[in-house]
Design a protein around this motif. Structure first.
Motif, PDB file in Angstrom:
ATOM      1  N   ILE A 119       0.836  -1.203   0.000  1.00 44.20           N
ATOM      2  CA  ILE A 119       0.000   0.000   0.000  1.00 44.20           C
ATOM      3  C   ILE A 119       0.867   1.248   0.000  1.00 44.20           C
ATOM      4  O   ILE A 119       0.596   2.229  -0.710  1.00 44.20           O
ATOM      5  N   ASN A 120       1.940   1.207   0.781  1.00 43.61           N
ATOM      6  CA  ASN A 120       2.835   2.357   0.844  1.00 43.61           C
ATOM      7  C   ASN A 120       3.488   2.624  -0.507  1.00 43.61           C
ATOM      8  O   ASN A 120       3.634   3.779  -0.930  1.00 43.61           O
ATOM      9  N   SER A 121       3.876   1.553  -1.209  1.00 45.06           N
ATOM     10  CA  SER A 121       4.462   1.723  -2.543  1.00 45.06           C
ATOM     11  C   SER A 121       3.462   2.361  -3.503  1.00 45.06           C
ATOM     12  O   SER A 121       3.831   3.221  -4.329  1.00 45.06           O
ATOM     13  N   ASN A 122       2.194   1.953  -3.399  1.00 41.34           N
ATOM     14  CA  ASN A 122       1.164   2.552  -4.250  1.00 41.34           C
ATOM     15  C   ASN A 122       0.935   4.013  -3.910  1.00 41.34           C
ATOM     16  O   ASN A 122       0.692   4.845  -4.803  1.00 41.34           O
ATOM     17  N   LEU A 123       1.012   4.356  -2.624  1.00 44.85           N
ATOM     18  CA  LEU A 123       0.879   5.766  -2.231  1.00 44.85           C
ATOM     19  C   LEU A 123       2.023   6.601  -2.796  1.00 44.85           C
ATOM     20  O   LEU A 123       1.828   7.765  -3.192  1.00 44.85           O
ATOM     21  N   HIS A 124       3.216   6.016  -2.811  1.00 42.77           N
ATOM     22  CA  HIS A 124       4.351   6.736  -3.400  1.00 42.77           C
ATOM     23  C   HIS A 124       4.090   7.029  -4.875  1.00 42.77           C
ATOM     24  O   HIS A 124       4.405   8.133  -5.363  1.00 42.77           O
ATOM     25  N   ARG A 125       3.526   6.048  -5.583  1.00 39.37           N
ATOM     26  CA  ARG A 125       3.207   6.273  -6.994  1.00 39.37           C
ATOM     27  C   ARG A 125       2.114   7.321  -7.130  1.00 39.37           C
ATOM     28  O   ARG A 125       2.181   8.190  -8.024  1.00 39.37           O
ATOM     29  N   MET A 126       1.128   7.309  -6.251  1.00 40.77           N
ATOM     30  CA  MET A 126       0.076   8.328  -6.292  1.00 40.77           C
ATOM     31  C   MET A 126       0.664   9.715  -6.040  1.00 40.77           C
ATOM     32  O   MET A 126       0.254  10.706  -6.664  1.00 40.77           O
ATOM     33  N   LYS A 127       1.649   9.797  -5.157  1.00 40.77           N
ATOM     34  CA  LYS A 127       2.273  11.089  -4.893  1.00 40.77           C
ATOM     35  C   LYS A 127       3.043  11.582  -6.119  1.00 40.77           C
ATOM     36  O   LYS A 127       3.032  12.771  -6.447  1.00 40.77           O
ATOM     37  N   GLU A 128       3.714  10.645  -6.809  1.00 42.66           N
ATOM     38  CA  GLU A 128       4.408  11.018  -8.039  1.00 42.66           C
ATOM     39  C   GLU A 128       3.428  11.594  -9.061  1.00 42.66           C
ATOM     40  O   GLU A 128       3.707  12.608  -9.721  1.00 42.66           O
ATOM     41  N   LEU A 129       2.285  10.937  -9.189  1.00 39.02           N
ATOM     42  CA  LEU A 129       1.279  11.418 -10.148  1.00 39.02           C
ATOM     43  C   LEU A 129       0.703  12.765  -9.721  1.00 39.02           C
ATOM     44  O   LEU A 129       0.458  13.648 -10.567  1.00 39.02           O
ATOM     45  N   ALA A 130       0.472  12.934  -8.389  1.00 35.33           N
ATOM     46  CA  ALA A 130      -0.033  14.219  -7.908  1.00 35.33           C
ATOM     47  C   ALA A 130       0.987  15.326  -8.135  1.00 35.33           C
ATOM     48  O   ALA A 130       0.637  16.460  -8.519  1.00 35.33           O
ATOM     49  N   GLU A 131       2.253  15.006  -7.906  1.00 37.03           N
ATOM     50  CA  GLU A 131       3.320  15.979  -8.151  1.00 37.03           C
ATOM     51  C   GLU A 131       3.369  16.357  -9.623  1.00 37.03           C
ATOM     52  O   GLU A 131       3.541  17.528  -9.992  1.00 37.03           O
ATOM     53  N   GLN A 132       3.195  15.366 -10.473  1.00 38.87           N
ATOM     54  CA  GLN A 132       3.204  15.590 -11.909  1.00 38.87           C
ATOM     55  C   GLN A 132       2.030  16.469 -12.334  1.00 38.87           C
ATOM     56  O   GLN A 132       2.182  17.413 -13.109  1.00 38.87           O
ATOM     57  N   ALA A 133       0.829  16.167 -11.771  1.00 38.75           N
ATOM     58  CA  ALA A 133      -0.357  16.932 -12.165  1.00 38.75           C
ATOM     59  C   ALA A 133      -0.372  18.323 -11.555  1.00 38.75           C
ATOM     60  O   ALA A 133      -1.097  19.208 -12.049  1.00 38.75           O
ATOM     61  N   ALA A 134       0.402  18.537 -10.504  1.00 37.49           N
ATOM     62  CA  ALA A 134       0.377  19.833  -9.825  1.00 37.49           C
ATOM     63  C   ALA A 134       1.168  20.904 -10.573  1.00 37.49           C
ATOM     64  O   ALA A 134       0.995  22.096 -10.319  1.00 37.49           O
ATOM     65  N   THR A 135       2.028  20.489 -11.490  1.00 39.04           N
ATOM     66  CA  THR A 135       2.812  21.482 -12.217  1.00 39.04           C
ATOM     67  C   THR A 135       2.008  22.085 -13.362  1.00 39.04           C
ATOM     68  O   THR A 135       1.109  21.444 -13.920  1.00 39.04           O
TER      69      THR A 135
END
Length: 319
Positions: A85-101
């Motif tokens: 689950i933690n690994s999936n959250l890390h991927r979600m954070k990467e996507l959120a970081e990507q979409a935030a720019t």
């Protein structure tokens, strides 16, 4: 010395001696064949009572060891799933970081959000699918509601309301591990807290149950726009803190379970040693007794035969 025909006292004495030595020989044979000094309550009423109590304690401790070992496997299962689950959250954070720019358009963010929501669904699937022997571990369904507590530092793991960002726990969401033979919470069991690792559980602080438009994680968590992505970064950080704390708590629980297993094994060995002293024979000593009783039985048998011949002396007088 009188010579009697109707009463053969010498034969009676010899027969009584034969009976005594034969009984002792029988006892030695029984002990040597079983390896135990106590084969019935008649051998030692007090010793048999003590032995049975010790054996019951050993049986209970062995079951407690099995319970603790199963609990270790349970904790490891939950910990492995939290890692995923933690690994999936890390991927979600990467996507959120990507979409935030600002270099991405909303159309591109829709594509990013599609993967984002897919990962969120996978987290729910993992949390709901993690079980051990049919007991779900990470979906807040464990509700044993037992008294007792155990501590990590200054935090009472049974009666406390944990604050952000440490994790989402309730007084119900616990797994009772019974390791002792009684029902004393200070000695016989303790509770391992399990965290709710579903999306709704991890993002519960951002969900308003009174708002029908934001009553689930799916309603409040999105990267479909730049603003949503920026909020998602904060929310995901809080969720990662919860998984980190939950994983650490399970690690502490496993260490305690391992210590409990070692302690119970030591107790079992000590009790078995005490039971052995009460119940087991010293083979060399018992074999010495067996040989002695065997010789005495043979001697008594011979004397009985001789004593039975004594009344024949009276016949010579009559002749």
């Amino acid at each position: 010395m009188s010579i009697n025909i109707s009463s053969n006292l010498y034969a009676n004495y010899a027969t009584q001696s034969l009976r005594t030595h034969y009984d002792r020989l029988q006892t030695s044979v029984r002990r040597l064949s079983t390896g135990m000094k106590i084969n019935s309550s008649a051998d030692s009423p007090t010793g048999k009572s003590m032995r049975e109590r010790l054996r019951a304690e050993v049986s209970s401790l062995n079951t407690g060891i099995a319970n603790a070992e199963n609990a270790v496997s349970t904790v490891q299962t939950a910990s492995a799933s939290i890692g995923e689950i933690n690994s999936n959250l890390h991927r979600m954070k990467e996507l959120a970081e990507q979409a935030a720019t600002g270099t991405y358009t909303d159309t591109q963010r829709v594509i990013i959000n599609s993967e984002f929501q897919t990962i969120a669904s996978e987290i729910d699937r993992i949390a709901n699918d993690t079980e051990f022997f049919g007991t779900n571990l990470l979906d807040s369904s464990v509700t044993t509601n037992v008294p007792g507590a155990w501590m990590i530092g200054s935090m009472d793991f049974h009666n406390f309301e944990i604050e952000e960002p440490q994790g989402h726990y309730t007084s119900d969401n616990q797994l009772k591990i019974h390791i002792g033979s009684g029902n004393n919470p200070a000695e016989d069991y303790y509770s391992v807290k399990l965290s709710d690792m579903t999306m709704n559980g991890m993002f519960s602080d951002f969900i308003n149950p009174d708002d029908p438009n934001s009553d689930t994680s799916a309603e409040v968590l999105s990267v479909g726009s730049q603003g949503d992505a920026m909020r998602a970064l904060e929310q995901i950080d809080a969720a990662i803190n919860k998984t980190t704390f939950g994983s650490a708590a399970l690690g502490v629980a496993q260490n305690r379970l391992d210590a409990s297993i070692d302690h119970m094994i030591s107790r079992t060995e000590a009790i078995q040693g005490a039971e052995s002293k009460i119940s087991d024979i010293d083979v060399a000593e018992e074999m010495t007794k067996f040989t002695k009783n065997q010789i005495m039985t043979q001697a008594a048998t011979s004397i009985v035969a001789q004593a039975n011949a004594l009344p024949e002396m009276a016949l010579k007088l009559l002749a």
